[in-house]
Each structure stands twice: as C-alpha cells, then as structure tokens.
Design a protein around this motif. Structure first.
Motif, mmCIF file in Angstrom:
data_model
loop_
_atom_site.group_PDB
_atom_site.id
_atom_site.type_symbol
_atom_site.label_atom_id
_atom_site.label_comp_id
_atom_site.label_asym_id
_atom_site.label_seq_id
_atom_site.Cartn_x
_atom_site.Cartn_y
_atom_site.Cartn_z
ATOM 1 N N GLU A 1 12.323 -58.829 17.199
ATOM 2 C CA GLU A 1 11.457 -57.661 16.935
ATOM 3 C C GLU A 1 10.116 -57.840 17.640
ATOM 4 N N GLU A 2 9.596 -59.072 17.593
ATOM 5 C CA GLU A 2 8.338 -59.352 18.303
ATOM 6 C C GLU A 2 8.533 -59.204 19.812
ATOM 7 N N LYS A 3 9.740 -59.581 20.278
ATOM 8 C CA LYS A 3 10.024 -59.468 21.716
ATOM 9 C C LYS A 3 10.037 -58.001 22.150
ATOM 10 N N ILE A 4 10.537 -57.121 21.278
ATOM 11 C CA ILE A 4 10.566 -55.677 21.594
ATOM 12 C C ILE A 4 9.130 -55.157 21.712
ATOM 13 N N ILE A 5 8.289 -55.565 20.750
ATOM 14 C CA ILE A 5 6.884 -55.113 20.764
ATOM 15 C C ILE A 5 6.183 -55.644 22.014
ATOM 16 N N LEU A 6 6.481 -56.908 22.355
ATOM 17 C CA LEU A 6 5.880 -57.518 23.544
ATOM 18 C C LEU A 6 6.302 -56.757 24.801
ATOM 19 N N TYR A 7 7.572 -56.357 24.856
ATOM 20 C CA TYR A 7 8.107 -55.625 26.014
ATOM 21 C C TYR A 7 7.337 -54.306 26.207
ATOM 22 N N ILE A 8 7.108 -53.611 25.114
ATOM 23 C CA ILE A 8 6.387 -52.322 25.188
ATOM 24 C C ILE A 8 4.924 -52.553 25.578
ATOM 25 N N GLU B 1 2.864 -46.972 19.553
ATOM 26 C CA GLU B 1 3.204 -47.179 18.141
ATOM 27 C C GLU B 1 4.483 -46.409 17.777
ATOM 28 N N ALA B 2 4.543 -45.142 18.226
ATOM 29 C CA ALA B 2 5.720 -44.324 17.893
ATOM 30 C C ALA B 2 6.978 -44.901 18.548
ATOM 31 N N LEU B 3 6.844 -45.344 19.788
ATOM 32 C CA LEU B 3 7.990 -45.910 20.506
ATOM 33 C C LEU B 3 8.450 -47.204 19.842
ATOM 34 N N CYS B 4 7.493 -48.046 19.458
ATOM 35 C CA CYS B 4 7.843 -49.308 18.780
ATOM 36 C C CYS B 4 8.582 -49.014 17.472
ATOM 37 N N ALA B 5 8.086 -48.046 16.701
ATOM 38 C CA ALA B 5 8.728 -47.712 15.420
ATOM 39 C C ALA B 5 10.182 -47.311 15.653
ATOM 40 N N ASP B 6 10.415 -46.474 16.657
ATOM 41 C CA ASP B 6 11.782 -46.010 16.942
ATOM 42 C C ASP B 6 12.682 -47.146 17.423
ATOM 43 N N LEU B 7 12.138 -47.979 18.313
ATOM 44 C CA LEU B 7 12.955 -49.067 18.875
ATOM 45 C C LEU B 7 13.305 -50.104 17.808
ATOM 46 N N ALA C 1 -3.447 -65.734 37.568
ATOM 47 C CA ALA C 1 -2.009 -65.838 37.278
ATOM 48 C C ALA C 1 -1.737 -67.032 36.366
ATOM 49 N N PHE C 2 -2.436 -68.147 36.647
ATOM 50 C CA PHE C 2 -2.265 -69.362 35.838
ATOM 51 C C PHE C 2 -2.720 -69.110 34.395
ATOM 52 N N SER C 3 -3.884 -68.459 34.227
ATOM 53 C CA SER C 3 -4.400 -68.168 32.883
ATOM 54 C C SER C 3 -3.432 -67.270 32.126
ATOM 55 N N ALA C 4 -2.877 -66.259 32.838
ATOM 56 C CA ALA C 4 -1.950 -65.328 32.191
ATOM 57 C C ALA C 4 -0.702 -66.063 31.705
ATOM 58 N N SER C 5 -0.190 -66.992 32.550
ATOM 59 C CA SER C 5 1.026 -67.715 32.155
ATOM 60 C C SER C 5 0.742 -68.632 30.963
ATOM 61 N N ARG C 6 -0.483 -69.219 30.925
ATOM 62 C CA ARG C 6 -0.859 -70.079 29.785
ATOM 63 C C ARG C 6 -0.897 -69.254 28.501
ATOM 64 N N LYS C 7 -1.480 -68.041 28.606
ATOM 65 C CA LYS C 7 -1.579 -67.174 27.428
ATOM 66 C C LYS C 7 -0.190 -66.817 26.919
ATOM 67 N N GLU C 8 0.710 -66.536 27.878
ATOM 68 C CA GLU C 8 2.080 -66.153 27.518
ATOM 69 C C GLU C 8 2.797 -67.305 26.815
ATOM 70 N N GLU C 9 2.587 -68.531 27.346
ATOM 71 C CA GLU C 9 3.206 -69.709 26.730
ATOM 72 C C GLU C 9 2.708 -69.885 25.300
ATOM 73 N N ASP C 10 1.392 -69.711 25.116
ATOM 74 C CA ASP C 10 0.806 -69.840 23.774
ATOM 75 C C ASP C 10 1.431 -68.823 22.833
ATOM 76 N N PHE C 11 1.636 -67.583 23.354
ATOM 77 C CA PHE C 11 2.213 -66.521 22.532
ATOM 78 C C PHE C 11 3.633 -66.885 22.101
ATOM 79 N N HIS C 12 4.417 -67.448 23.063
ATOM 80 C CA HIS C 12 5.814 -67.825 22.764
ATOM 81 C C HIS C 12 5.876 -68.924 21.712
ATOM 82 N N GLU C 13 4.897 -69.882 21.807
ATOM 83 C CA GLU C 13 4.880 -70.978 20.836
ATOM 84 C C GLU C 13 4.533 -70.452 19.453
#
Lengths: 215, 116
Positions: free
Chosen positions: A4-11, A29-35, A203-215
């Motif tokens: 569910e978090e992955k769906i929200i992240l995708y949007i 918000e409306a799209l997330c609710a439907d998905l 790009a490096f900072s963005a990938s670090r942020k993404e890794e933190d989010f996944h953890e």
C-alpha cells in the motif's frame, strides 16, 4: 515498506516536479483512495500482495496523461491575465516600455561589438551601461505585467543558477582583463564540470533519501 | 471478445455519465460498475477515468465533492448536473443513430456470413 505504501509512493513519484497546487494534491488523494481500494479488493479475491500491486499499477494506464491533465489546468490558472491574448492597444501599452529598453539594448550591443568608439568609450563602463539597460527593460516588463522574478528562477535549480551566473560574471570580468584573457576558455569548461558535479550530487542525495524511505 | 479502448474511444464520458445518472459515485465504484455492466469485458484505466472526470467537470457535466471517510485517503465523489443529464440524452440519441447506420452495413454482412 508494504504494498500500500508502494502504491502511494508510485503516485507521489508520478506527480513529483508538478507545481504544488490544491488541485494536484486533491487529484493525488482521490487517486490513492481509489487505487488502495482496488488493491484491497484484489487481495480479498485471493491475489498475492505482489500480484495485486502489479495489477493495480498496470491498471492505471498512462499516468502522465493524468498528471498532464491536472498540472496543465494548474498552469492555466497560474498564468497572469496579461498572458492571455490582448487587444493591440493594450498589448502595446504593456510591451512598449520593455520594447524601447530592448531596442536601446540591441543598439548598444551592435555599437559595442561592431563599431566600438563611435558614441561612448569602449570597455567595461560601456558594457555595464548596456547590461543596466537590459536589466531595466526586464524589470519594466515584469513590473508592468505584475510578474515576479521567482518563476524565472525555480528554487530546485538554484545551484545551477549560482554556478552559471557566477561563471558568467567571471567570464565578463575576464573579457576586460588582459591577464585573464588567455585563460578565458577555462571558465565555461569549469562551469560544465561544476554542473556535472552538482547533478551527480543531487542524484546521489535522492538515492540516499530513497534508501532511507525503503528502510 | 476483448474490447480495446480504441473501440470505446469517444464513449467513455457517456458510460461514466450513465453510471452517475443512477447515483453519485467515486472512481473505483464507477470502474466496477463499467466492468460489471460490460460483462467483465471492459475496464477503464484510472488515467482515462480521471482525465474524463476532469474534462466533464470543466464542461459542467459533473460536480465533485469529498466523502467523509474517517480514516485513510478521502474518496472524491462525482455528481451529474442538469447539463450533464441533457448531454447524456444527446449522446444516447447520437448512439442510436450510429447504431442504425452501422446496422445497415453489418447486419447484411452478418446474414451473408451465416449463409456461407
């Protein structure tokens, strides 16, 4: 991170970079609710979380069609009234002062590069006079059309603006300095190198942020 | 037969308005309505659904409001307007004319096919 978090992240990713506006947030918000409801429905029907996630995401279709329809409307609303088609007289009134300054600037440019020494002394003072005229023209145009500098200088591109602005000034200074003249080519080359370093760092900072989010 | 979106293109707004003419609804429920009504042969993509919502709202055929869900993201409900109902009637009339026109071609062909 669950599906569910992955769906929200995708949007959120699909809408990343879109101008922040109420309509964009509402659409997300409306799209997330439907998905999420669709995903839960698939789980109830016996799909595995991974299969339900894949089916939900592939069912969205061309997400950028949707992003464009939302953000396109935002852009339309954000445009000032002056950007709409104006009657000729009103248009001239709005553009006139900027056009006069622009013509002065062009005349100066032609004189400076093609016929130096005709009207003013050549060199840095003449160059600065032209630069001031150009800046005044732009200021007059923005002021009369009630526009601000902010949209011209997006915040997320600030590091690039600083690098290229700084190198531009350095280049101009070097133009008028005989000592720095031989090294003139180093300045744009340096700007390109710095641009690449900044891109890599972002790009490096963005990938670090993404890794933190996944953890 | 699998129905592709190209075959339905141009009738998405009519299908959505048809659903809303019965009661106010939201994206997921409207898509389910279309899926069931089509005998599970056709499902709208969310991107198409939401793009159509925005167009219909801009044209004044539907209005929208937030649901009062207590937890999680809120649902956006859509409601058909009087203009929307008039537009739906017009679309239905158009469809009947198109169907008559196409029947004039395809029904004869169908008879030919069954004879061979």
């Amino acid at each position: 991170m669950n599906m569910e978090e992955k769906i929200i992240l995708y949007i959120n990713r699909a809408f990343a970079g879109s101008p922040a506006a109420e309509k964009t947030e509402e659409a997300k918000e409306a799209l997330c609710a439907d998905l999420l409801e669709k995903y839960r429905g698939l789980i109830e029907k016996g799909h595995s979380p991974e299969a339900a996630y894949q089916a939900t995401i592939s069912g969205i279709g061309d997400i950028f069609e949707l992003v464009d329809s939302v953000t396109g409307e935002n852009r339309e609303k954000a445009l000032p009234s002056s950007s709409k088609i104006l009657p000729a007289a009103e248009s001239f009134q709005k553009w006139g002062p900027a056009a006069v300054c622009g013509i002065f600037f062009l005349l100066w440019l032609i004189r400076f590069y093609l016929a130096p020494g005709l009207l003013f002394a050549s060199g840095l003072p003449t160059f600065l006079l032209g630069a001031v005229l150009g800046a005044l023209g732009m200021r007059a145009f923005l002021h009369r059309n009630r526009l601000s500098f902010a949209p011209l200088l997006p915040k997320e591109q600030r590091p690039y603006q600083l690098v290229w602005g700084g190198c531009g000034l350095l280049f101009l200074a070097a133009l008028f300095s005989r000592r720095l003249n031989p090294a003139l080519w180093l300045i744009p080359a340096g700007a390109v190198a710095l641009h690449q370093v900044i891109s890599a760092w972002i790009a490096f900072s963005a990938s670090r942020k993404e890794e933190d989010f996944h953890e | 037969m699998n129905i592709t979106s190209d075959m339905i293109y141009g009738y998405t707004d009519g299908m959505i308005l048809c659903c809303l003419s019965e009661q106010d609804s939201y994206g997921y429920a409207i898509n389910n309505f279309i899926l069931e009504k089509s005998g599970f042969k056709y499902e709208l993509k969310e991107a198409t659904l939401y793009t159509t919502f925005r167009r219909l709202e801009k044209q004044g055929h539907v209005t929208s409001y937030w649901g009062n869900e207590s937890s999680g993201p809120r649902r956006r409900y859509y409601s058909i307007t009087q203009e929307g109902r008039a537009y739906l009637k017009q679309r239905i009339r158009e469809w009947k004319e198109i169907r008559q026109l196409m029947d004039a071609f395809f029904i004869d062909k169908k008879e030919e096919e069954t004879e061979t």
